[in-house]
Design an enzyme around this catalytic site. Structure first.
Site, mmCIF file in Angstrom:
data_model
loop_
_atom_site.group_PDB
_atom_site.id
_atom_site.type_symbol
_atom_site.label_atom_id
_atom_site.label_comp_id
_atom_site.label_asym_id
_atom_site.label_seq_id
_atom_site.Cartn_x
_atom_site.Cartn_y
_atom_site.Cartn_z
ATOM 1 N N ASP A 71 0.836 -1.202 0.000
ATOM 2 C CA ASP A 71 0.000 0.000 0.000
ATOM 3 C C ASP A 71 0.870 1.251 0.000
ATOM 4 O O ASP A 71 1.542 1.552 0.983
ATOM 5 C CB ASP A 71 -0.889 0.017 1.252
ATOM 6 C CG ASP A 71 -1.820 1.220 1.257
ATOM 7 O OD1 ASP A 71 -2.934 1.102 0.709
ATOM 8 O OD2 ASP A 71 -1.426 2.288 1.785
ATOM 9 N N TYR B 285 3.391 9.732 -0.531
ATOM 10 C CA TYR B 285 4.450 9.105 0.279
ATOM 11 C C TYR B 285 5.829 9.243 -0.394
ATOM 12 O O TYR B 285 6.853 8.982 0.229
ATOM 13 C CB TYR B 285 4.175 7.613 0.526
ATOM 14 C CG TYR B 285 2.862 7.274 1.188
ATOM 15 C CD1 TYR B 285 2.060 8.248 1.772
ATOM 16 C CD2 TYR B 285 2.404 5.953 1.230
ATOM 17 C CE1 TYR B 285 0.836 7.924 2.359
ATOM 18 C CE2 TYR B 285 1.198 5.626 1.824
ATOM 19 C CZ TYR B 285 0.417 6.612 2.370
ATOM 20 O OH TYR B 285 -0.783 6.277 2.950
ATOM 21 N N LYS C 165 -2.759 6.024 -4.476
ATOM 22 C CA LYS C 165 -3.871 6.953 -4.179
ATOM 23 C C LYS C 165 -3.615 8.312 -4.809
ATOM 24 O O LYS C 165 -2.464 8.733 -4.926
ATOM 25 C CB LYS C 165 -3.998 7.132 -2.644
ATOM 26 C CG LYS C 165 -3.859 5.830 -1.867
ATOM 27 C CD LYS C 165 -3.981 5.999 -0.369
ATOM 28 C CE LYS C 165 -3.628 4.702 0.352
ATOM 29 N NZ LYS C 165 -2.235 4.615 0.798
ATOM 30 N N HIS D 110 -7.717 9.646 -1.980
ATOM 31 C CA HIS D 110 -7.008 9.576 -0.690
ATOM 32 C C HIS D 110 -7.787 10.191 0.466
ATOM 33 O O HIS D 110 -7.854 9.611 1.560
ATOM 34 C CB HIS D 110 -5.634 10.246 -0.838
ATOM 35 C CG HIS D 110 -4.602 9.735 0.113
ATOM 36 N ND1 HIS D 110 -3.264 9.684 -0.189
ATOM 37 C CD2 HIS D 110 -4.696 9.255 1.374
ATOM 38 C CE1 HIS D 110 -2.587 9.182 0.843
ATOM 39 N NE2 HIS D 110 -3.445 8.928 1.801
HETATM 40 P P1 NDP Z 1 0.793 1.550 11.797
HETATM 41 O O1 NDP Z 1 -0.354 1.436 12.724
HETATM 42 O O2 NDP Z 1 1.024 0.502 10.792
HETATM 43 O O3 NDP Z 1 2.069 1.744 12.712
HETATM 44 C C1 NDP Z 1 3.353 1.910 12.200
HETATM 45 C C2 NDP Z 1 4.291 2.163 13.384
HETATM 46 O O4 NDP Z 1 4.318 1.000 14.221
HETATM 47 C C3 NDP Z 1 5.704 2.443 12.965
HETATM 48 O O5 NDP Z 1 6.215 3.414 13.857
HETATM 49 C C4 NDP Z 1 6.422 1.109 13.163
HETATM 50 O O6 NDP Z 1 7.774 1.310 13.492
HETATM 51 C C5 NDP Z 1 5.664 0.537 14.345
HETATM 52 N N1 NDP Z 1 5.607 -0.939 14.327
HETATM 53 C C6 NDP Z 1 5.360 -1.727 13.259
HETATM 54 N N2 NDP Z 1 5.344 -3.021 13.614
HETATM 55 C C7 NDP Z 1 5.617 -3.064 14.937
HETATM 56 C C8 NDP Z 1 5.759 -4.128 15.857
HETATM 57 N N3 NDP Z 1 5.608 -5.390 15.494
HETATM 58 N N4 NDP Z 1 6.055 -3.817 17.162
HETATM 59 C C9 NDP Z 1 6.198 -2.514 17.541
HETATM 60 N N5 NDP Z 1 6.056 -1.475 16.706
HETATM 61 C C10 NDP Z 1 5.776 -1.739 15.404
HETATM 62 O O7 NDP Z 1 0.670 3.006 11.113
HETATM 63 P P2 NDP Z 1 0.617 3.592 9.648
HETATM 64 O O8 NDP Z 1 0.124 4.980 9.782
HETATM 65 O O9 NDP Z 1 1.907 3.403 8.965
HETATM 66 O O10 NDP Z 1 -0.519 2.749 8.903
HETATM 67 C C11 NDP Z 1 -0.248 1.625 8.096
HETATM 68 C C12 NDP Z 1 -0.352 1.952 6.617
HETATM 69 O O11 NDP Z 1 -1.634 2.477 6.310
HETATM 70 C C13 NDP Z 1 0.587 3.068 6.146
HETATM 71 O O12 NDP Z 1 1.924 2.655 6.060
HETATM 72 C C14 NDP Z 1 -0.059 3.451 4.850
HETATM 73 O O13 NDP Z 1 0.257 2.515 3.826
HETATM 74 C C15 NDP Z 1 -1.527 3.408 5.243
HETATM 75 N N6 NDP Z 1 -2.027 4.727 5.681
HETATM 76 C C16 NDP Z 1 -3.028 5.296 4.933
HETATM 77 C C17 NDP Z 1 -3.537 6.523 5.283
HETATM 78 C C18 NDP Z 1 -4.622 7.110 4.468
HETATM 79 O O14 NDP Z 1 -4.940 8.296 4.647
HETATM 80 N N7 NDP Z 1 -5.239 6.363 3.567
HETATM 81 C C19 NDP Z 1 -3.024 7.290 6.432
HETATM 82 C C20 NDP Z 1 -1.990 6.590 7.161
HETATM 83 C C21 NDP Z 1 -1.549 5.358 6.795
HETATM 84 P P3 NDP Z 1 9.021 0.923 12.531
HETATM 85 O O15 NDP Z 1 8.665 1.250 11.118
HETATM 86 O O16 NDP Z 1 10.098 1.787 13.076
HETATM 87 O O17 NDP Z 1 9.298 -0.532 12.755
#
Ligand code: NDP
Length: 276
Positions: free
Chosen positions: A49, A54, A79, A112
């Site tokens: 995704d 991004y 998006k 988006h």
């Molecule tokens: P998430 O809820 O996926 O959280 C990501 C965070 O959690 C990062 O800081 C990551 O750290 C940490 N993390 C990941 N796995 C673990 C684990 N196993 N244990 C502890 N910490 C962990 O947030 P997102 O906002 O990134 O949402 C996911 C996806 O959704 C996005 O990447 C994007 O593709 C999409 N999205 C879409 C939006 C929209 O408007 N349509 C808005 C926001 C997101 P690290 O990377 O340092 O490991």
């Protein structure tokens, strides 16, 4: 019941979308995103995704090509960004995303955010892209029930997906119900509450019972609620951990305990009040 990383939700146009995907929001462009996507694909994820905003579509595309996995085995979402809706450059933005990804056909293209006065006309352009065969499915993101109620009577193609902030603190019961009735697949962004899931003692307690982490409990909970989920990580061990969720099942009691955490609490922008 979702049993493997390649199990798919069947969208309302019969296109299949893996229940578990890999998110790349805030995944730094360049080597970090490239390596993370390569690791995700090696781990078994078959759904990525991204989004124009991004700024890492090129890295996603390169990682997919270099993986050697046939393109048709990987589901790719991108998006259209808000500034393109406002500027009337949706088609150009789509062509740029295709070019950056290096793909002729995008699996899923989303509006988006519901930019006021723009989201209906934007979606109508997506309908054309769909009819032209340039995307396998179209959908929306950050649409609440009232946005869908405005959109649906004005369009021909029912969105396949609504991707929204969704986690135990924000379960949006009205949207959850509405999307199921309309056969719009709900997809969770921020499924790990952008890291805040670590602060919820219950998730650690439940995890202990199954020998799983709080993050794995959250991802499993999404799957059992039949919500597509796309956790993001740039940490190789976490990329693998987040995919290791197919060898256990949360009990009805544990599901109910997590369901009870809902407090209509967002950790990111509000679709009814955003300033970007
Ligand atoms: P998430 O809820 O996926 O959280 C990501 C965070 O959690 C990062 O800081 C990551 O750290 C940490 N993390 C990941 N796995 C673990 C684990 N196993 N244990 C502890 N910490 C962990 O947030 P997102 O906002 O990134 O949402 C996911 C996806 O959704 C996005 O990447 C994007 O593709 C999409 N999205 C879409 C939006 C929209 O408007 N349509 C808005 C926001 C997101 P690290 O990377 O340092 O490991």
């Amino acid at each position: 019941m979702v049993k493997s990383i390649t199990d798919c939700a069947v969208l309302n146009n019969r296109v299949k979308m893996p229940w578990l995907g890999f998110g790349v929001f805030l995944s730094p462009p360049g080597d970090t995103t490239y390596r993370s996507v390569r690791i995700a694909l090696e781990t078994g994820y078959r759904h990525i995704d991204t989004a124009k905003i991004y700024e890492n579509e090129e890295d996603v595309g390169r990682a997919i090509r270099d993986s050697g996995i046939p393109r048709e085995e990987i589901f790719v979402t991108t998006k259209v960004w808000n500034s393109d809706m406002r500027a009337g450059t949706v088609r150009q933005a789509f062509d740029l995303s295709r070019k950056k990804l290096g793909m002729d056909v995008i699996d899923l293209y989303l509006v988006h955010w519901p930019v006021p006065d723009k989201y209906v006309e934007t979606y109508k352009i997506l309908e054309k892209l769909y009819q032209e065969g340039k995307v396998r499915a179209i959908g929306v993101s950050n649409f609440l029930v009232h946005h869908l109620e405005t959109l649906l009577p004005q369009v021909e193609v029912v969105p396949t997906v609504d991707q929204v902030e969704w986690h135990p603190w924000l379960q949006l019961p009205d949207l959850y119900q509405f999307s199921r009735e309309k056969k719009i697949q709900l997809e969770a962004w921020g499924p790990l509450i952008q890291g805040h899931g670590a602060e919820i003692p219950l998730l650690h307690e439940i995890g202990k019972k199954y020998g799983k982490s709080w993050a794995q409990v959250l991802i499993r909970w999404d799957l059992q609620r039949e919500v597509v989920t796309i956790p993001k990580s740039n940490t190789p061990s976490r990329i693998k951990e987040n995919a290791d969720v197919f060898d256990f099942e949360l009990s009805a009691e544990d599901m109910a305990a997590i369901n009870a955490l809902d407090q209509n609490k967002r950790v990111a922008a509000d679709p009814d009040n955003f300033d970007f």
